[in-house]
Enzyme design. Sequence first.
Site, PDB file in Angstrom:
ATOM      1  CG  HIS A 294       2.032  -3.752   5.560  1.00 55.80           C
ATOM      2  ND1 HIS A 294       1.765  -2.402   5.619  1.00 55.80           N
ATOM      3  CD2 HIS A 294       1.582  -4.268   6.726  1.00 55.80           C
ATOM      4  CE1 HIS A 294       1.184  -2.128   6.771  1.00 55.80           C
ATOM      5  NE2 HIS A 294       1.058  -3.242   7.462  1.00 55.80           N
TER       6      HIS A 294
ATOM      7  CD  GLU B 109      -1.624  -3.746   5.081  1.00 53.48           C
ATOM      8  OE1 GLU B 109      -1.404  -4.884   5.512  1.00 53.48           O
ATOM      9  OE2 GLU B 109      -2.060  -2.827   5.791  1.00 53.48           O
TER      10      GLU B 109
END
EC number: 5.1.3.15
Length: 301
Positions: free
Chosen positions: A166, A269
């Site tokens: 992320h 991400e």
Amino acid sequence: MSPRIIPTHFAQQPGWQLSVGPARLQISAQGAQILTYQLVEQAPIIWLSDLAEFHSNSSARGGIPICWPWFGAIERNPQAVQQMTHAQAPFHGLARLQRWQLLSQATTADSACLVLQLDTQATPLTDWPHAARLTLEVILTAEQLNLQLTTDNLGPKQLHLSQALHSYFAVSAIQHVEVTGLENCHYIETLAHWQTRQQTGVLRLDGETDRIYLQPASTLQIVDKLWQRQIQLHSQHSHSAVVWNPGPDKAQQLSQFDPAAWQRMLCIETANIWDDCLSLAPGASHSLDLIIECQPLSVTN
Ligand SMILES: O=P(O)(O)OC[C@H]1O[C@@H](O)[C@H](O)[C@@H](O)[C@@H]1O
């Protein structure tokens, strides 16, 4: 100065500082979360909130949290992933809430390598009673950050999971940024009843954005016209990517987040989610690879 790995702390959390030529990186044992990555005397490549907090059992806002063994809300995952845990499962999984173990560290003439591990056979997770080994290998060179996230299924049953690196990237100003590599991709618009839509042209962001892109190109670029630079993300064994920015309203509700900071960051991400979730047979393993590099725009355009 030759490549170095120096132990450090972020509040009470142990971590390490890596330096190779102009490249600097900080990583915490909490969640195996990379916190910062930049080249000296240049703007950060990875964004860390000025309000970031470093606690056990939680992740700091920014850096590269690891979402595993599910991404996002458990109920948005396939049934097979949901059945591996229970309904009260925390957002973005359990890996970012754990303290990882240092497995090895080494330097060469031009790189620094650190390997962290979360072994759920040795240290079981109460909310996810399965035997797996999750390993993050970080290799820093002067030019690149190389990440490899490997899951090994150590148990007797099939493992179903979703995951993401992320990454929070620093940008000059969100309205001056374009993301390339998503052109013509289908995406799930989570802000409009999770409808499937199709991207036309490059992506420009002008407010809250929360999308799951399906089958993106293996190289995505954040083209930053004000800072005259381009961040490239090269991925392997990932066929989904999330683009997230909270925009002005959600920014006010986020923890560890200055309400104006949404204009200075962008998450891309690198994921295995949606119809790209993993299913690992006993003994099987999967590695998700991501290389991040940053170049002046004049070199690439
Ligand atoms: O605040 P968290 O739990 O770190 O999540 C941040 C964001 O993470 C993104 O991956 C999600 O798509 C967003 O919906 C979410 O808001």
